[in-house]
Write an enzyme that holds these catalytic residues in place. Structure first.
Site, PDB file in Angstrom:
ATOM      1  N   CYS A  30       0.841  -1.202  -0.179  1.00 40.66           N
ATOM      2  CA  CYS A  30       0.097   0.136  -0.143  1.00 40.66           C
ATOM      3  C   CYS A  30       0.690   1.418  -0.021  1.00 40.66           C
ATOM      4  CB  CYS A  30      -0.855  -0.335   1.401  1.00 40.66           C
ATOM      5  SG  CYS A  30      -1.653   1.948   1.704  1.00 40.66           S
ATOM      6  N   CYS A  33       0.317   3.310   2.356  1.00 41.76           N
ATOM      7  CA  CYS A  33       0.674   3.328   4.081  1.00 41.76           C
ATOM      8  C   CYS A  33       1.721   3.837   4.057  1.00 41.76           C
ATOM      9  CB  CYS A  33       0.394   2.144   4.211  1.00 41.76           C
ATOM     10  SG  CYS A  33      -1.332   1.386   4.003  1.00 41.76           S
TER      11      CYS A  33
END
Length: 195
Positions: A30, A33
Site C-alpha cells: 500500500c 501506508c
C-alpha cells in the site's frame, strides 16, 4: 509495534485503559501506508508515552481487518478505555493528524489524573499520590481528582491529610448528592471515631 489476533486484546484493548492506542491497518504493497506509517511513528515518538501506535498488517490478519470492517487502507482506529472512539481512512496531512491526536489525548489535569490512576493500579502508591496532587495543582476545582486523593490517603491511613483535602472540595460535591463523596466521608468519620 505489530499486533495479531492473538495479541490484540493485550496490545490494544488492555493498553488503551492506560493511554489511547492508535491501530494502523496497513499492508506492505500500500503506497499511502508508506506515507502515513512514518508520520505516525514520528508523532508517537514526540508524544513520549501519551499514546501508543500499534500496526496491523491486513494481509496477515484478515480476521482482525474483517472484524473492524476495514475495506480501504490505510485505516486508523483510535481506542481509549478499551473501545474504539474515533477513526479515519487514508492519509491526513500532519496538521490534521495532530488535531486528531489532540482530541484523543487528554491534556493537563486529565492526563495527570490518568497517569496517577495507572500508577495506583500498578501499586506505585506514593507516585500516584504525588501525581494526583499535580493534577489538582493544575486545576484546583477538579473534585474527581481530589476524591481520588482522599480515597488513596484513607487507604494509606493518612486521615489528617484526607480531612484537609475534604475541606477543599466544592459545595456541589459535598452537599449530599455525590455517592462517592458520601462513602468516603463515612470512612473518614469512622476513622475519626476509632482514633
Amino acid at each position: 509495534m505489530e499486533t495479531t489476533l492473538a495479541t490484540f486484546e493485550n496490545d490494544v484493548i488492555n493498553a488503551s485503559m492506560l493511554a489511547p492506542v492508535l491501530v494502523d491497518f496497513w499492508a506492505p504493497w500500500c503506497g499511502p501506508c508508506k506515507t502515513l506509517g512514518p508520520m505516525l511513528e514520528k508523532l508517537e515518538a514526540e508524544a513520549a508515552g501519551k499514546w501508543k501506535l500499534v500496526k496491523v498488517n491486513v494481509d496477515e490478519n484478515q480476521e482482525l481487518a474483517g472484524h473492524f470492517q476495514v475495506r480501504s487502507i490505510p485505516h486508523v482506529i483510535a481506542f481509549a478505555e478499551g473501545r474504539p472512539v474515533d477513526q479515519f481512512i487514508g492519509v491526513l496531512p500532519e496538521g490534521q493528524l495532530r488535531e486528531f491526536l489532540d482530541r484523543l489525548v487528554p491534556a493537563g489535569a486529565d492526563a495527570e489524573r490518568l497517569s496517577a490512576q495507572a500508577a495506583w493500579a500498578a501499586g506505585n502508591r506514593e507516585f500516584a499520590i504525588d501525581t494526583i496532587k499535580a493534577a489538582i495543582a493544575l486545576d484546583p476545582g477538579y473534585d474527581d481528582a481530589r476524591l481520588d486523593l482522599i480515597e488513596w490517603l484513607i487507604a494509606e491511613r493518612r486521615y489528617d491529610e484526607a480531612k484537609e483535602e475534604d475541606k477543599l472540595l466544592s459545595p456541589k460535591t459535598t452537599q449530599g448528592i455525590d455517592a462517592r463523596y458520601n462513602a468516603l466521608k463515612t470512612e473518614l468519620d469512622a476513622a475519626d471515631r476509632e482514633r
